[in-house]
Design a protein around this motif. Structure first.
Motif, PDB file in Angstrom:
ATOM      1  N   VAL A 152      -7.577 -49.595   2.696  1.00 21.59           N
ATOM      2  CA  VAL A 152      -8.806 -48.807   2.819  1.00 21.59           C
ATOM      3  C   VAL A 152      -8.993 -47.943   1.575  1.00 21.59           C
ATOM      4  O   VAL A 152     -10.101 -47.857   1.018  1.00 21.59           O
ATOM      5  N   ASP A 159     -19.774 -48.908   4.480  1.00 19.74           N
ATOM      6  CA  ASP A 159     -19.226 -48.505   5.778  1.00 19.74           C
ATOM      7  C   ASP A 159     -18.256 -47.332   5.675  1.00 19.74           C
ATOM      8  O   ASP A 159     -17.277 -47.253   6.428  1.00 19.74           O
ATOM      9  N   PHE A 160     -18.539 -46.402   4.768  1.00 18.89           N
ATOM     10  CA  PHE A 160     -17.789 -45.158   4.688  1.00 18.89           C
ATOM     11  C   PHE A 160     -18.716 -43.990   5.008  1.00 18.89           C
ATOM     12  O   PHE A 160     -19.932 -44.159   5.177  1.00 18.89           O
ATOM     13  N   LYS A 197     -10.155 -50.030  -1.387  1.00 20.07           N
ATOM     14  CA  LYS A 197     -11.590 -50.323  -1.342  1.00 20.07           C
ATOM     15  C   LYS A 197     -12.385 -49.082  -1.746  1.00 20.07           C
ATOM     16  O   LYS A 197     -13.377 -49.175  -2.491  1.00 20.07           O
ATOM     17  N   MET A 198     -11.965 -47.910  -1.261  1.00 21.90           N
ATOM     18  CA  MET A 198     -12.647 -46.666  -1.623  1.00 21.90           C
ATOM     19  C   MET A 198     -12.650 -46.467  -3.132  1.00 21.90           C
ATOM     20  O   MET A 198     -13.659 -46.052  -3.714  1.00 21.90           O
ATOM     21  N   ALA A 250      -9.718 -36.876   4.499  1.00 22.68           N
ATOM     22  CA  ALA A 250     -11.072 -37.205   4.964  1.00 22.68           C
ATOM     23  C   ALA A 250     -11.808 -35.972   5.471  1.00 22.68           C
ATOM     24  O   ALA A 250     -12.929 -36.081   5.980  1.00 22.68           O
ATOM     25  N   SER A 256     -13.189 -42.529   5.669  1.00 20.39           N
ATOM     26  CA  SER A 256     -13.277 -43.686   6.549  1.00 20.39           C
ATOM     27  C   SER A 256     -13.964 -43.296   7.850  1.00 20.39           C
ATOM     28  O   SER A 256     -13.986 -42.119   8.232  1.00 20.39           O
ATOM     29  N   GLN A 257     -14.513 -44.277   8.529  1.00 25.22           N
ATOM     30  CA  GLN A 257     -15.243 -44.002   9.768  1.00 25.22           C
ATOM     31  C   GLN A 257     -14.340 -43.404  10.845  1.00 25.22           C
ATOM     32  O   GLN A 257     -14.803 -42.609  11.677  1.00 25.22           O
ATOM     33  N   ASP A 258     -13.047 -43.754  10.833  1.00 29.56           N
ATOM     34  CA  ASP A 258     -12.138 -43.198  11.839  1.00 29.56           C
ATOM     35  C   ASP A 258     -11.556 -41.847  11.428  1.00 29.56           C
ATOM     36  O   ASP A 258     -10.770 -41.249  12.168  1.00 29.56           O
TER      37      ASP A 258
END
Length: 284
Positions: free
Chosen positions: A121, A161-162, A124-125, A71, A241-243
């Motif tokens: 995750v 939401d990425f 989904k990506m 990421a 991802s957001q995290d």
């Protein structure tokens, strides 16, 4: 679409051959990954595979990113891109990326996977990245500007939401030109892991962008505020991802001519291996 000299069908087949070889290398290394292996060791396996099969130089040598590094978490300088001693653990996301050249033909590819067990995750990506692939081609055919397309990709990423991770690349690139060169010893010279050939076009590309001339880079800066330019483009959307714990990308060649556009090869891993979305649960 702006017109430049097109490659012959035979030359495009050579680009396709190199792209397929690059993907073969990362798929082969995927099977060799082990718990405790470092990014440096994985990158070395990619290079060994390609060197044994006729690769004579690299636009850039292999990259391998494990865990949160997929990421680009904590990447605040270009030196963070290079493989490290980060060790692989079961369940980690992995990205493998390499740009080999054979007889002057270059491909630049990226490959995302989950090591040892599925990662929801990441799955989904992968589906979102496939939607982005379709969107980019449709938008290029509609002759939207590179800048508009970049913002459209951003919107798809945000809607799911990425975060946009490719903005962390040098010059915030979503893509860049790949060209046919005359391979020589010059191509084997490198600085900080990037070939002299890459630096040769990257630096003038920055200058061209500042002068608002045609640039070999596709980003969200003023230099990309133009309709699609014909040529062979390595496109690399990258999600995070957001995290900041999971990242995924693909990279492949998009061919743009004066009259049309198409992906050089639809038989690529991120198209072949996509898993269908899980069925939606209907409330009783």
């Amino acid at each position: 679409m702006q017109k430049i000299a097109d490659f012959t069908s035979g030359e495009l087949e050579r680009f396709k051959d190199v792209q397929r070889l690059a993907y073969e290398s990362v798929e082969a290394v995927e099977q060799q990954l082990e718990v405790g292996m470092t990014e440096k060791e994985a990158a070395a396996l990619i290079k060994a595979y390609l060197d044994e099969r006729g690769v004579d130089s690299y636009l850039h040598k292999p990259f391998a990113w494990f865990g949160e590094r997929t990421a680009f978490t904590g990447f605040w300088s270009d030196f963070h891109f290079f493989p490290t001693n980060r060790k692989l653990e079961k369940g980690m996301p992995v990205i493998l990326d390499v740009a080999p050249t054979v007889a002057g033909y270059t491909a630049d590819i990226g490959y995302a996977l989950s090591f040892g067990e599925p990662n929801p995750v990441l799955e989904k990506m992968r589906r979102v990245l496939l939607d982005i692939r379709s969107y980019i081609l449709e938008a290029v055919l509609a002759e939207n500007t590179f800048l508009e397309i970049y913002h459209g990709v951003d919107q798809i990423i945000a809607d799911n939401d990425f975060r946009n991770a490719h903005q962390v690349y040098p010059r915030r690139v979503l893509g860049h030109r790949v060209t046919k060169t005359h391979t020589s010893f010059y191509d084997n010279l490198s600085l900080f892991g990037f070939s002299a050939r890459q630096l040769q076009w990257l630096v003038p590309g920055v200058v061209q962008g500042l002068l608002r001339q045609s640039s070999p880079l596709w980003n969200d800066l003023k230099e990309s505020d133009h309709t699609p330019i014909a040529g062979t483009w390595a496109i690399e959307p990258h999600l995070a991802s957001q995290d900041g714990q999971v990242g995924a990308k693909w990279e492949e060649i998009l061919v743009i001519t004066d009259s049309t556009a198409y992906w050089l090869d639809d038989n690529v891993p991120h198209v072949k291996n996509i898993r269908p979305a899980p069925p939606k649960t209907i409330a009783a």
